[in-house]
Scaffold this motif. Structure first.
Motif, PDB file in Angstrom:
ATOM      1  N   GLN A 243       0.796  -1.203  -0.021  1.00  7.86           N
ATOM      2  CA  GLN A 243       0.040   0.077  -0.022  1.00  7.86           C
ATOM      3  C   GLN A 243       1.002   1.073  -0.022  1.00  7.86           C
ATOM      4  O   GLN A 243       0.430   2.341  -0.454  1.00  7.86           O
ATOM      5  N   THR A 244       2.168   1.138   0.468  1.00  8.57           N
ATOM      6  CA  THR A 244       2.908   2.208   0.758  1.00  8.57           C
ATOM      7  C   THR A 244       3.671   2.521  -0.722  1.00  8.57           C
ATOM      8  O   THR A 244       4.324   3.675  -0.810  1.00  8.57           O
ATOM      9  N   LEU A 245       3.607   1.732  -1.683  1.00  9.44           N
ATOM     10  CA  LEU A 245       4.188   2.247  -2.943  1.00  9.44           C
ATOM     11  C   LEU A 245       3.484   2.852  -3.734  1.00  9.44           C
ATOM     12  O   LEU A 245       2.158   2.735  -3.839  1.00  9.44           O
ATOM     13  N   PRO A 246       3.974   3.982  -4.624  1.00 12.08           N
ATOM     14  CA  PRO A 246       3.219   4.799  -5.136  1.00 12.08           C
ATOM     15  C   PRO A 246       2.375   4.118  -6.430  1.00 12.08           C
ATOM     16  O   PRO A 246       3.066   3.376  -7.133  1.00 12.08           O
ATOM     17  N   GLY A 247       1.100   4.253  -6.484  1.00  9.57           N
ATOM     18  CA  GLY A 247       0.119   3.742  -7.321  1.00  9.57           C
ATOM     19  C   GLY A 247      -0.449   2.476  -7.137  1.00  9.57           C
ATOM     20  O   GLY A 247      -0.971   1.740  -8.031  1.00  9.57           O
ATOM     21  N   CYS A 248       0.143   1.882  -6.048  1.00  7.14           N
ATOM     22  CA  CYS A 248      -0.133   0.297  -5.494  1.00  7.14           C
ATOM     23  C   CYS A 248      -1.217   0.438  -4.520  1.00  7.14           C
ATOM     24  O   CYS A 248      -1.816  -0.582  -3.903  1.00  7.14           O
ATOM     25  N   GLU A 249      -1.943   1.704  -4.139  1.00 12.62           N
ATOM     26  CA  GLU A 249      -2.874   1.593  -3.064  1.00 12.62           C
ATOM     27  C   GLU A 249      -4.196   0.599  -3.394  1.00 12.62           C
ATOM     28  O   GLU A 249      -4.505  -0.075  -2.361  1.00 12.62           O
ATOM     29  N   SER A 250      -4.541   0.747  -4.405  1.00 13.21           N
ATOM     30  CA  SER A 250      -5.895   0.004  -4.908  1.00 13.21           C
ATOM     31  C   SER A 250      -5.558  -1.470  -5.040  1.00 13.21           C
ATOM     32  O   SER A 250      -6.392  -2.536  -4.633  1.00 13.21           O
ATOM     33  N   LEU A 251      -4.487  -1.708  -5.308  1.00 12.27           N
ATOM     34  CA  LEU A 251      -3.781  -3.353  -5.628  1.00 12.27           C
ATOM     35  C   LEU A 251      -4.129  -3.829  -4.083  1.00 12.27           C
ATOM     36  O   LEU A 251      -4.508  -4.895  -3.900  1.00 12.27           O
ATOM     37  N   ALA A 252      -3.270  -3.250  -3.139  1.00 11.20           N
ATOM     38  CA  ALA A 252      -3.396  -3.742  -1.629  1.00 11.20           C
ATOM     39  C   ALA A 252      -4.954  -3.759  -1.215  1.00 11.20           C
ATOM     40  O   ALA A 252      -5.263  -4.512  -0.322  1.00 11.20           O
TER      41      ALA A 252
END
Length: 562
Positions: A243-252
């Motif tokens: 979730q802390t990676l840029p652009g990956c919030e929705s994946l988490a």
């Protein structure tokens, strides 16, 4: 019509008769070539100047390049000049057109591949590619990647991709990995056959690749992360790392929802939700070994995680002490040392599978207390003591099936140093040279050169060393030292981490997932575990015997009666 008729006749011939006829035909063709009989074309080449005779029909049948050439105006002349290929390579490939075989070597394979691509000799291209992969240890991955980028050779790309997938745990530690383009990394990461011990390995590799050029790769990151098997992570890992990676919030969010809301899974869109079908060495299929090192007798202990205890796997008697040691496949290699009061060059191998000894070729230089490391299938014996009070900077390399060869010497003589392989290089750390050292050197086998690295914060000899997530961890050493230091080769800086409760030299160190195990040490049977994520140490159940150890994580299948 004539072609169709002859092909029909060919199909009607008995297989045994056909094989006999074809063999006779090919022998006659080769005789024509060797005797230069019925020659109807000659090629003129330079570098060096040579005239290469041939038969138009044979070359046209072997390659569309020659077929098109001989139908063009240029191909109508009896002598045709070739300017893009050296004469030796061209003549070898003309021989290939007649026999389907030619001599490929480490030195000529690059030129052979380029020329085979140019001449559209697909079978020769495949032969060159197969040769490269079969000799990848001597050829080196860096050279193979460079050649693939230069030639854009599809068979080489596909073979290297297969190699990367099958050897991902090693490949992800090479410096070349950080230069992979996003499309290639995606093809590797999404493979069902990716050889990782757990999905976290794939995640940390992608993260390391992204952080190497965060600003330039930020837009590629979400697509790469989506190729991971996100549902195999627990929710805390997803929230803390993905979730802390840029652009990956929705994946988490999708992955945590998939895990926590089973009834809603049909409504959640994720690329992959099933485990990989070909995880060759799963974490539960591996075991931790602690091998007593440096004495003439010793015990190998195996850690039983279920019962949290150490069990004896084998007891060994070795002819020498003060040797170097490494694990190569299923063999523990014992290198040099002191035998009957004399420094030796002898090398012995002990099989984990059969519990038997065999003798390997001796080193060129007798040495004790060498640093020993395995890199790309080769064993390196580095430095050590060659006479009382005399250290050496010489380095030898051993390739299985061959003999020891001297390579470029270290910048500084040293013994009782520690060595690890990382990013396709060897790092030699600390040691002794009349005084304890905090200097570090790096060896690049591709250029056969040594360079200085940033110094450790403290002097150190015989520390424990291990590699994790692209960094080197150095622990203990030098009497009762407790310090843990972490080296980042990208920044060339050392950082002090949480110290041990009790310091000691000659600690056996290895990472198991993201946990650094520190086993034994001089007159110690302590076992401590460092948790990299929280930067803290926890004490585990002590090992049965105090002493110096080397530690390895191996597949359980390697061990007898497993």
């Amino acid at each position: 019509m004539a072609t169709n008729g002859t092909r029909q006749l060919l199909l009607d011939v008995n297989g045994q008769d056909l094989n006999h006829f074809i063999k006779k035909l090919l022998n006659n063709i080769c005789d024509f070539y060797d005797e230069q009989d019925l020659i109807d074309v000659t090629f003129k080449l330079s570098n060096p100047t040579a005239m290469v005779p041939a038969h138009r029909l044979i070359l046209s049948a072997a390659s569309p390049y020659f077929k098109d050439l001989f139908k063009s105006d240029k191909g109508l002349t009896p002598v045709i000049e070739i300017i893009d290929i050296d004469s030796d390579t061209f003549e070898r490939l003309i021989t290939f057109c007649y026999t389907g075989q030619t001599l490929v070597t480490i030195d000529n394979v690059d030129a052979m591949l380029k020329a085979a691509i140019y001449l559209k000799l697909d079978e020769a291209v495949v032969n060159c590619v197969d040769y490269i992969l079969e000799h990848i240890t001597d050829y080196t991955l860096q050279r193979a990647y460079s050649l693939e980028r230069e030639t854009q050779c599809v068979p080489l790309y596909e073979k290297l991709l297969e190699y990367d997938i099958n050897n991902f745990m090693e490949i992800s530690k090479h410096r070349e990995f950080l230069s992979f383009d996003a499309e290639k990394l995606q093809a590797i990461i999404e493979s069902h056959n990716l050889n990782v011990t757990c999905e976290e390995d794939a995640f940390y590799a992608v993260k390391q690749w992204y952080e190497y050029d965060a600003s330039g790769r930020k837009h590629k990151l979400p697509d790469l992360i989506s190729r991971l098997r996100l549902t195999l992570f627990d929710t805390s890992f997803l929230l803390r790392n993905v979730q802390t990676l840029p652009g990956c919030e929705s994946l988490a969010f999708k992955a945590t929802s998939w895990i926590s809301l089973p009834s809603q899974r049909a409504l959640i869109s994720l690329k992959y939700t099933e485990p990989r079908r070909n995880v060759c060495v799963k974490e539960e299929d591996t075991t931790l070994l602690a091998v007593q090192a440096y004495g003439c007798t010793g015990t190998i202990f195996q850690y039983d995680q279920t019962e949290d205890k150490w069990q004896k796997y084998a007891e060994l008697e070795h002819y020498a002490s003060a040797y170097g040691m490494c694990l190569m496949e299923d063999n523990i290699i014992y290198i040099g040392g002191v035998r009957d009061g004399e420094i030796t060059s002898g090398v012995e191998s002990w099989s984990l599978k059969t519990k038997t000894w065999r003798t390997l070729p001796s080193m060129i230089q007798s040495r004790c207390w060498p640093s020993v490391v395995l890199l790309n299938g080769n064993v390196y014996a580095i430095g050590g003591t060659i006479a009382p009070g005399q250290r050496t900077q010489s380095v030898e390399k051993y390739s299985p099936g061959g003999r020891w060869k001297l390579v470029s010497s270290m910048i500084m003589p040293r013994s009782q140093a520690s060595a690890v392989a990382l990013n396709d290089k060897i790092f030699v750390i600390g040691g002794h040279n009349g005084n304890d050292l905090k200097t570090v050197e790096c060896y690049d086998p591709f250029s056969n050169t040594w360079t200085k690295c940033g110094h450790m914060n403290e002097i150190n000899y015989s520390p424990g060393v291990a590699v994790h997530n692209g960094c080197i961890y150095v622990l203990g050493g030098t009497s009762d030292k407790k310090t843990l230091e972490c080296y980042d080769p990208q920044s060339n800086k050392w950082t002090k981490m949480c110290s041990l409760n009790m310091g000691r030299p000659y600690i056996g160190c290895v990472f198991v997932s993201d946990q650094l195990w520190a086993v034994g040490g001089w007159n110690s049977n302590s076992v401590s575990v460092y948790y990299a994520k929280t930067d803290e140490w926890l004490e585990k159940k002590p090992i049965s015997e105090a002493g110096r150890y080397c530690c390895y994580v191996v597949p359980k299948a390697l061990l007898l009666n497993q």
